[in-house]
Write a protein that holds these residues in place. Sequence first.
Motif, mmCIF file in Angstrom:
data_model
loop_
_atom_site.group_PDB
_atom_site.id
_atom_site.type_symbol
_atom_site.label_atom_id
_atom_site.label_comp_id
_atom_site.label_asym_id
_atom_site.label_seq_id
_atom_site.Cartn_x
_atom_site.Cartn_y
_atom_site.Cartn_z
ATOM 1 N N ASN A 4 43.671 37.265 29.943
ATOM 2 C CA ASN A 4 43.447 38.476 29.741
ATOM 3 C C ASN A 4 44.977 39.039 29.291
ATOM 4 O OD1 ASN A 4 41.516 37.632 31.291
ATOM 5 N ND2 ASN A 4 42.414 37.559 33.235
ATOM 6 N N ARG A 11 42.355 43.823 24.038
ATOM 7 C CA ARG A 11 42.369 42.809 23.106
ATOM 8 C C ARG A 11 41.909 43.443 21.839
ATOM 9 N NH1 ARG A 11 37.659 39.272 25.177
ATOM 10 N NH2 ARG A 11 36.407 40.842 24.593
ATOM 11 N N CYS A 20 46.703 40.632 22.041
ATOM 12 C CA CYS A 20 46.964 42.136 22.831
ATOM 13 C C CYS A 20 47.682 42.730 22.933
ATOM 14 C CB CYS A 20 47.414 41.548 24.451
ATOM 15 S SG CYS A 20 46.726 40.243 25.150
ATOM 16 N N PRO A 32 41.295 43.963 32.446
ATOM 17 C CA PRO A 32 42.068 42.541 30.905
ATOM 18 C C PRO A 32 41.320 41.857 29.878
ATOM 19 C CG PRO A 32 41.182 41.403 33.189
ATOM 20 C CD PRO A 32 41.180 43.099 33.488
ATOM 21 N N VAL A 33 40.000 42.371 29.935
ATOM 22 C CA VAL A 33 39.452 41.988 28.287
ATOM 23 C C VAL A 33 38.494 43.571 28.231
ATOM 24 C CG1 VAL A 33 37.943 40.300 29.164
ATOM 25 C CG2 VAL A 33 37.384 41.559 29.986
#
Length: 87
Positions: A4, A11, A20, A32-33
């Motif tokens: 993540n 992303r 990232c 996190p995504v």
Amino acid sequence: MCRNCENGKYRDRTTDTFTCADCGPNTASSAPVDDECISCNVGEVPDASAANCVMCAIGKFRDRTTEIFECVDCGPNTASSAPVDHN
């Protein structure tokens, strides 16, 4: 191995492998995504980690005269109790 992205990053799908990337100025990301960072609303700036947008405190306003918005003190004999921008 999947991983993540940390706070303040998103992303980046511009390459064959996901990386990232840092959120740009005046944006934030805490999921996190996330595939993109969100722009802060009027009267908000990113917090120190760029995870969330936070309101400027009473007596401060969001200064948009610089590349990176920041909360600055109101001038003498002025006040702010609502989210405002100044440019």
